[in-house]
Design a protein around this motif. Structure first.
Motif: not given
Lengths: 445, 241
Positions: A214-219
């Motif tokens: 989620q972190m990387i996709a949201a980033s």
């Protein structure tokens, strides 16, 4: 290399905000608190429980029953006269938990060879599992008593005959075989101890993978929405460095959260899995003999498998994130990944990989996230080939996916790929994957 | 003298849709060159290709003699790109953002400090630079981003819709800022659908519509050529022909 660290520092600053840290800390505190509370409750249950025995028989047999109750850790208060209902009410009012009534004539009845009944009153204040544990030991005390009386009869009826031959002419001596080694042990106890060592891994891994993804996709989605990605892509930072910095930052944040979860979960799970019962000497010896303890090699292999699993998840999330146009669409995009991560977790919990159908078996092996879940089981079963093959497969897949991700970032696909979740028209719903004007529509019925 | 930018027969297609039908133009060092046209004319696509973040389907674009496809990494060292309605990292402070961007371009910390100082002077945001960007107004963010775009003294600045969505006062500030900073020889390629803004800012303009450049010239030259009072009227006349 310098620019890589500049971007990494920026990514960490962006990701490690109070918005991300507070939920992590909160979960850690909640689980620690839960674990501690359960532990205290277990300890409370282990302490001698008070029981009031209304001994209306006042015989040798009733006294023996009281002695047995004391032996199985009851704190016995004996009452020899009074009205039973009044006594029960009084005990309940004084926050007692149990009353045992031994009726008058118990010993005489037994001697006349008539089965007798004692009455038990369990005073319920809450309906949790812990709340009724006392009654289980009551049953154990009665069993012991029955065995004693039974033995007495056998000895009287057939002097010289060992009561054990009547009761347990055949009893099982359990051995457990792992690989080529066998040891005497109770299989249930062994499974309990092994699970204690490995159960926490899939839960934490699941959380970490979902969080990092989620972190990387949201980033990426955030940068696209904000148009900071366009700016970043036009700077002298190499695209590979950009991709690696984002992956590494998400990985670091995921590991920090994993450590926090581990601390919380360890306390919670420890309280759930037989912490009160402990491990008996025979079981401990069997575990040692069967090699069911994770040694350094086991930890290294397990760690590698978990790490590879996280890297695969990150590279998939990076690719999926490239489709996201804004932060809102990240949830929808990450959904398939969550399903894929959950699948092996659920399957491996209920299915024995060795005996399942070949199609399902290879399907499970094909999912890269199955391997961290299976690794511990394989290590304990001394099947290191499967563990190593799993790790090699995961890393190979990671390199393929990372190459695809780097390729997307190094071309204009990073800006032109889209997942359009907007409804078009009143009767059309669903997802549209779009790249350079080409649309693939998935109809939602 | 070597041109800052030479675009020749540039085409870009998104699937079956052709956004650019083979456009050509040149930008000289120190010149402000504007692409003017309505939304969807192909301005942003052209700017993104020059900024090396989109690849052309065919044709070429050279920045100081370097090809945007073959020499993208080298071009990124000497250009800066400001997308339309771009944002910044909201959790960073204004200074933090400038420092991060400066570090990506600077060879050492002294140069980085010099870049940040220049940008801080240009923004005119003063103490507000120490606040989180999330608290900035649209105008403040645009000033911050524009000063970021020029702090490295790029040889070519590519600015998409410099004042899009800003109020009159903020827009005038931004235009003056661009004018001031180009006095030092920086070439600027900008796009706008605000013809009056372009008339004030640009040395030369290209009128673009539906992926085709219809005419190129100085604002005065174009007005004289078509006998119109302003660029808006020139644009309508050119597009109708």
């Amino acid at each position: 290399m310098r620019r890589f660290f500049v971007v990494l520092k920026k990514e960490l600053k962006e990701m490690l905000t109070w918005h991300t840290l507070v939920p992590i800390l909160l979960i850690m505190v909640i689980y620690s608190f839960l674990g501690r509370t359960i532990n205290q409750e277990v300890k409370k249950q282990a302490a001698p429980q008070p029981v009031t025995v209304v001994d209306l028989d006042r015989s040798q047999t009733s006294q023996m029953l009281v002695d047995i109750l004391t032996k199985v850790k009851f704190k016995v208060t004996t009452v020899t006269e009074g009205v039973v209902d009044d006594i029960v009410r009084k005990v309940a009012a004084e926050k007692g938990t149990a009353v045992l009534v031994i009726p008058q004539g118990l010993e005489a009845g037994i001697q006349a060879q008539h089965p007798q009944k004692v009455r038990t009153y369990t005073i319920m204040r809450n309906f949790s599992m812990m709340g009724i544990q006392g009654t289980f030991r009551f049953d154990a005390a009665l069993s012991a008593m029955n065995e004693y009386i039974g033995d007495m009869y056998i000895k009287t009826a057939a002097p010289g005959l060992d009561p054990a031959i009547v009761r347990h002419a055949i009893s099982a001596q359990s051995f457990l075989t792992v690989g080529a080694t066998s040891a005497e042990a109770n299989p249930q106890e062994i499974v309990g101890v092994v699970m204690q060592q490995t159960m926490i891994i899939p839960i934490v891994l699941f959380m970490v993978i979902i969080m990092a993804a989620q972190m990387i996709a949201a980033s990426i989605a955030g940068e696209k929405e904000n148009k900071t990605l366009e700016t970043l892509l036009s700077t002298p930072v190499a695209r590979g460095a950009l991709v690696t910095a984002k992956m590494m930052a998400s990985g670091i944040v995921a590991l920090v959260s994993a450590a926090a979860y581990m601390v919380g979960m360890k306390s919670y799970m420890g309280s759930l899995i037989g912490s009160s019962s402990g491990t008996s000497g025979t079981t401990a010896q069997a575990i040692q003999k069967l090699g069911l303890v994770l040694n350094l090699r086991g930890y290294v292999l397990l760690g590698l498998s978990v790490f590879a699993g996280i890297m695969v998840a990150l590279s998939i999330a990076l690719i999926l994130g490239a489709f996201a146009e804004d932060l809102k669409s990240v949830q929808i995009i990450i959904m398939p990944l969550m399903m894929v991560v959950m699948l092996p977790y659920l399957i491996t919990m209920f299915i024995d990989i060795n005996t399942t159908s070949p199609v399902l078996k290879w399907l499970i092996y094909a999912i890269p996230f199955s391997h961290p879940f299976l690794a511990a089981q394989f290590i304990f079963a001394h099947n290191l080939t499967m563990v190593i093959a799993g790790i090699v497969y995961q890393f190979a897949l990671f390199f393929v996916l990372a190459t695809v991700a780097a390729r997307i970032f190094s071309t204009d696909r990073i800006l032109t790929m889209k997942l359009n979740t907007a409804r078009r028209g009143s009767d059309l719903g669903g997802w549209t994957l779009q790249r350079e004007g080409i649309r693939f529509r998935i109809r939602r019925k | 003298m070597e041109q800052a930018l030479v675009v020749e027969n540039l085409k870009k297609s998104y699937g079956k849709f052709e956004a650019l039908h083979g456009i050509s133009f040149e930008v000289a060092p120190g010149e402000i060159f504007a692409l003017i046209g309505p939304n969807g004319a192909g301005k942003t696509t052209a700017l993104r290709i020059v900024a090396t973040i989109l690849q052309p389907t065919s044709g070429t674009a050279h920045v100081y003699g370097m090809d945007v496809q073959k020499d993208a990494a080298r071009i990124r060292e000497i250009i800066s790109y400001l997308p339309e309605e771009a944002g910044a990292y909201k959790n960073l402070t204004g200074l933090g953002y400038l420092s991060f961007m400066a570090e990506l371009f600077a060879s050492d910390s002294a140069v980085q400090r010099e870049y940040v100082q220049r940008a801080s002077d240009i923004t005119g945001l003063g103490e507000r630079l120490r606040d989180r960007i999330g608290t900035y107004s649209k105008g403040m963010t645009r000033k911050l981003l524009l000063s970021r775009a020029v702090m490295t003294c790029p040889k070519l600045a590519i600015i998409d819709e410099p004042t899009g969505g800003l109020d009159v006062v903020a827009a005038i500030d931004i235009r003056q800022l661009i004018r001031r900073t180009t006095a030092e020889g920086m070439a600027v390629l900008l796009s706008s659908h605000n013809m009056l803004e372009v008339e004030y800012l640009s040395d030369r303009v290209a009128i673009i519509d539906k992926g085709t450049i219809h005419d190129v010239g100085t604002p005065r030259g174009l007005k004289d050529k078509y006998g119109k009072a302003n660029l808006e009227e020139v644009f309508v006349q050119v597009v109708k022909q």
